[in-house]
Design a protein around this motif. Structure first.
Motif, PDB file in Angstrom:
ATOM      1  N   LEU A  76      44.448  42.543  57.581  1.00  0.00           N
ATOM      2  CA  LEU A  76      45.674  43.290  57.269  1.00  0.00           C
ATOM      3  C   LEU A  76      45.837  42.905  55.726  1.00  0.00           C
ATOM      4  O   LEU A  76      46.564  42.070  55.503  1.00  0.00           O
ATOM      5  CB  LEU A  76      46.886  43.113  58.017  1.00  0.00           C
ATOM      6  CG  LEU A  76      48.022  44.044  57.789  1.00  0.00           C
ATOM      7  CD1 LEU A  76      47.697  45.443  57.824  1.00  0.00           C
ATOM      8  CD2 LEU A  76      49.141  43.492  58.668  1.00  0.00           C
ATOM      9  N   TYR A  77      45.268  43.742  54.806  1.00  0.00           N
ATOM     10  CA  TYR A  77      45.243  43.511  53.450  1.00  0.00           C
ATOM     11  C   TYR A  77      46.099  44.516  52.500  1.00  0.00           C
ATOM     12  O   TYR A  77      46.156  44.202  51.198  1.00  0.00           O
ATOM     13  CB  TYR A  77      43.744  43.379  52.910  1.00  0.00           C
ATOM     14  CG  TYR A  77      42.870  42.412  53.591  1.00  0.00           C
ATOM     15  CD1 TYR A  77      43.047  41.053  53.677  1.00  0.00           C
ATOM     16  CD2 TYR A  77      41.890  42.882  54.328  1.00  0.00           C
ATOM     17  CE1 TYR A  77      42.485  40.379  54.165  1.00  0.00           C
ATOM     18  CE2 TYR A  77      41.037  41.907  54.921  1.00  0.00           C
ATOM     19  CZ  TYR A  77      41.184  40.572  55.073  1.00  0.00           C
ATOM     20  OH  TYR A  77      40.381  39.767  55.882  1.00  0.00           O
ATOM     21  N   ASP A  78      46.709  45.403  53.254  1.00  0.00           N
ATOM     22  CA  ASP A  78      47.444  46.290  52.450  1.00  0.00           C
ATOM     23  C   ASP A  78      48.527  47.142  53.522  1.00  0.00           C
ATOM     24  O   ASP A  78      48.406  46.895  54.573  1.00  0.00           O
ATOM     25  CB  ASP A  78      46.374  47.666  51.740  1.00  0.00           C
ATOM     26  CG  ASP A  78      46.926  48.211  50.664  1.00  0.00           C
ATOM     27  OD1 ASP A  78      47.935  48.372  50.364  1.00  0.00           O
ATOM     28  OD2 ASP A  78      46.061  49.001  50.058  1.00  0.00           O
ATOM     29  N   PRO A 105      51.175  32.842  44.319  1.00  0.00           N
ATOM     30  CA  PRO A 105      51.082  33.344  45.809  1.00  0.00           C
ATOM     31  C   PRO A 105      49.515  33.540  45.975  1.00  0.00           C
ATOM     32  O   PRO A 105      48.809  33.721  45.033  1.00  0.00           O
ATOM     33  CB  PRO A 105      51.815  34.460  45.815  1.00  0.00           C
ATOM     34  CG  PRO A 105      53.002  34.366  44.792  1.00  0.00           C
ATOM     35  CD  PRO A 105      52.024  33.730  43.597  1.00  0.00           C
ATOM     36  N   SER A 106      49.258  33.776  47.076  1.00  0.00           N
ATOM     37  CA  SER A 106      47.808  34.239  47.495  1.00  0.00           C
ATOM     38  C   SER A 106      47.208  35.511  46.648  1.00  0.00           C
ATOM     39  O   SER A 106      46.113  35.533  46.376  1.00  0.00           O
ATOM     40  CB  SER A 106      47.609  34.782  49.082  1.00  0.00           C
ATOM     41  OG  SER A 106      48.205  33.485  49.816  1.00  0.00           O
ATOM     42  N   ASP A 107      48.125  36.479  46.523  1.00  0.00           N
ATOM     43  CA  ASP A 107      47.806  37.781  45.616  1.00  0.00           C
ATOM     44  C   ASP A 107      49.034  38.202  45.021  1.00  0.00           C
ATOM     45  O   ASP A 107      50.402  37.673  45.002  1.00  0.00           O
ATOM     46  CB  ASP A 107      47.285  38.914  46.686  1.00  0.00           C
ATOM     47  CG  ASP A 107      46.228  39.669  45.938  1.00  0.00           C
ATOM     48  OD1 ASP A 107      46.611  39.792  45.036  1.00  0.00           O
ATOM     49  OD2 ASP A 107      45.447  40.119  46.655  1.00  0.00           O
ATOM     50  N   ALA A 108      49.087  39.221  44.396  1.00  0.00           N
ATOM     51  CA  ALA A 108      50.209  40.296  43.998  1.00  0.00           C
ATOM     52  C   ALA A 108      50.886  40.567  45.347  1.00  0.00           C
ATOM     53  O   ALA A 108      50.249  40.425  46.211  1.00  0.00           O
ATOM     54  CB  ALA A 108      49.789  41.263  43.125  1.00  0.00           C
ATOM     55  N   ARG A 134      43.669  40.013  48.833  1.00  0.00           N
ATOM     56  CA  ARG A 134      42.524  41.239  48.842  1.00  0.00           C
ATOM     57  C   ARG A 134      41.067  40.542  48.779  1.00  0.00           C
ATOM     58  O   ARG A 134      40.768  39.899  47.850  1.00  0.00           O
ATOM     59  CB  ARG A 134      42.957  42.261  47.969  1.00  0.00           C
ATOM     60  CG  ARG A 134      44.226  42.924  48.541  1.00  0.00           C
ATOM     61  CD  ARG A 134      44.776  43.957  47.284  1.00  0.00           C
ATOM     62  NE  ARG A 134      45.342  42.983  46.018  1.00  0.00           N
ATOM     63  CZ  ARG A 134      45.695  43.418  44.936  1.00  0.00           C
ATOM     64  NH1 ARG A 134      46.059  44.863  44.764  1.00  0.00           N
ATOM     65  NH2 ARG A 134      46.363  42.676  44.138  1.00  0.00           N
ATOM     66  N   GLY A 135      40.287  40.866  49.974  1.00  0.00           N
ATOM     67  CA  GLY A 135      38.987  40.689  49.741  1.00  0.00           C
ATOM     68  C   GLY A 135      38.885  39.218  50.515  1.00  0.00           C
ATOM     69  O   GLY A 135      37.658  38.741  51.001  1.00  0.00           O
ATOM     70  N   HIS A 136      39.959  38.903  51.185  1.00  0.00           N
ATOM     71  CA  HIS A 136      39.886  37.415  51.836  1.00  0.00           C
ATOM     72  C   HIS A 136      39.351  36.340  51.083  1.00  0.00           C
ATOM     73  O   HIS A 136      38.329  35.848  51.373  1.00  0.00           O
ATOM     74  CB  HIS A 136      39.272  37.767  53.285  1.00  0.00           C
ATOM     75  CG  HIS A 136      39.564  36.741  54.279  1.00  0.00           C
ATOM     76  ND1 HIS A 136      40.565  37.174  55.451  1.00  0.00           N
ATOM     77  CD2 HIS A 136      39.123  35.505  54.591  1.00  0.00           C
ATOM     78  CE1 HIS A 136      40.689  36.088  56.211  1.00  0.00           C
ATOM     79  NE2 HIS A 136      39.936  34.810  55.497  1.00  0.00           N
ATOM     80  N   VAL A 137      39.885  35.666  50.085  1.00  0.00           N
ATOM     81  CA  VAL A 137      39.189  34.907  49.043  1.00  0.00           C
ATOM     82  C   VAL A 137      40.043  33.343  49.679  1.00  0.00           C
ATOM     83  O   VAL A 137      39.394  32.308  49.099  1.00  0.00           O
ATOM     84  CB  VAL A 137      39.671  35.227  47.808  1.00  0.00           C
ATOM     85  CG1 VAL A 137      38.962  36.425  47.455  1.00  0.00           C
ATOM     86  CG2 VAL A 137      41.130  35.446  47.178  1.00  0.00           C
ATOM     87  N   ASN A 138      40.967  33.320  50.265  1.00  0.00           N
ATOM     88  CA  ASN A 138      41.752  31.991  50.539  1.00  0.00           C
ATOM     89  C   ASN A 138      41.556  31.409  51.873  1.00  0.00           C
ATOM     90  O   ASN A 138      41.748  32.201  52.866  1.00  0.00           O
ATOM     91  CB  ASN A 138      43.208  32.148  50.254  1.00  0.00           C
ATOM     92  CG  ASN A 138      43.577  32.319  48.756  1.00  0.00           C
ATOM     93  OD1 ASN A 138      43.230  31.728  47.850  1.00  0.00           O
ATOM     94  ND2 ASN A 138      44.381  33.316  48.657  1.00  0.00           N
ATOM     95  N   ALA A 139      40.871  30.235  52.063  1.00  0.00           N
ATOM     96  CA  ALA A 139      40.625  29.861  53.183  1.00  0.00           C
ATOM     97  C   ALA A 139      41.875  29.028  53.746  1.00  0.00           C
ATOM     98  O   ALA A 139      42.724  28.913  53.005  1.00  0.00           O
ATOM     99  CB  ALA A 139      39.530  28.465  53.179  1.00  0.00           C
ATOM    100  N   PRO A 140      42.114  28.866  55.059  1.00  0.00           N
ATOM    101  CA  PRO A 140      43.343  28.650  55.599  1.00  0.00           C
ATOM    102  C   PRO A 140      43.972  27.564  55.220  1.00  0.00           C
ATOM    103  O   PRO A 140      45.213  27.475  54.918  1.00  0.00           O
ATOM    104  CB  PRO A 140      42.975  28.392  57.141  1.00  0.00           C
ATOM    105  CG  PRO A 140      41.877  29.348  57.498  1.00  0.00           C
ATOM    106  CD  PRO A 140      40.984  29.091  56.096  1.00  0.00           C
TER     107      PRO A 140
END
Length: 287
Positions: A11-13, A32-35, A54-60
């Motif tokens: 769920l990125y959007d 933060p993780s993203d805008a 977005r694009g799943h760039v941050n590991a848990p």
């Protein structure tokens, strides 16, 4: 009232927001993780943040949890719904189901878990770490998804990024009594409480971890397949929140918005001004 949504894996959007724009937010805890996607839905202010970017760039373990919660608070969020993927330890909580988590067992170890510390010490209660009021609203919205909904469950937060060993999975299930397992709801829940946000996790079951003798051990392909199938349900749930939460936002009956009333223990004259400056959003009400 502003509704915040933190979107997990898949769920990125968020569709359908009026006046939607991605907004950069700076915090004392970094970016933060993203805008954050802001706008309105059915006339209610919304703020959406993809937890992994977005694009799943941050590991848990590398998600900037403090920045994420601070940014939400800074944008005026009052009610925060957290959507995430999880594994299940219970036969009846099957892949495709939704579990509305109300308790946690925290097994993380490498993540900053508080906004407070030396210079301004605070201790909030986590006896009931999620908001019963908000959870009831989410349960009503979840009923419209067509998926089976479990109103309550204990979430075991593990460090990751690897999945469990079978010995760990059996221990978490049989010894610790957890119902589901994931990698991201802690310290998110702890920080939301410190920021006096009403917080309700929505755990979407993707697998049976690796305890179940009748199912293959979890892998990313299985997780993504289930997430993809349930993406529409997650959006349906979110779309149903504004209409159910719209109206005057009074005090939270569960006390989430007053969690800091008696939590700060450092004497006013001993508080570090630099620490107080970092708390300008999350603790402004009491400082």
């Amino acid at each position: 009232m502003t509704i915040g949504i933190i979107g997990g894996s898949g769920l990125y959007d968020l569709d359908g927001l009026a006046g939607a724009r991605w907004q950069e937010v700076d915090t004392p805890w970094g970016r933060p993780s993203d805008a954050i996607l802001t706008g309105t839905l059915d006339g209610v202010a919304m703020a959406f943040l993809p937890r992994h970017g977005r694009g799943h760039v941050n590991a848990p373990s590398e998600i900037p949890y403090r920045a994420n919660i601070d940014a939400m608070k800074r944008l005026g969020v009052t009610d925060l719904v957290s959507v995430s993927a999880c594994g299940s330890f219970r036969e009846e909580m099957a892949p495709g189901d939704i579990v509305l988590v109300d308790q946690f067992v925290d097994r993380t170890r490498d993540r900053p878990s508080s906004f407070f510390g030396t210079g301004c010490v605070a201790h909030v209660s986590l006896a009931h770490p999620t908001c019963a009021r908000l959870r009831a609203v989410v349960a009503d919205a979840a009923g419209a998804t067509g998926l089976r909904v479990h109103a309550g469950g204990t979430y075991l937060a593990m460090e990751g990024p690897q999945f469990s060993t079978r010995a760990e999975s059996v221990m978490y299930r049989d010894t610790l009594g957890a119902d589901v397992i994931g990698m991201t709801n802690m310290p998110e829940a702890r920080l939301a409480r410190e920021a006096e946000l009403c917080y309700a996790p929505v755990a979407m079951v993707t697998d049976y971890d690796c305890w179940h003798p009748g199912h293959e051990a979890v892998d990313v392909a299985a997780v993504i397949a289930t997430l993809t199938a349930n993406a529409a349900a997650a959006r349906t749930l979110v779309a149903g929140l504004p209409g159910r939460l719209a109206g005057a936002r009074g005090a939270c009956g569960a006390g989430c918005d007053r969690a800091l009333d008696h939590a700060i223990i450092t004497a006013p004259e001993a508080r570090d001004p630099a620490v107080l400056a970092r708390l300008d959003a999350v603790a402004a009400r009491v400082l």
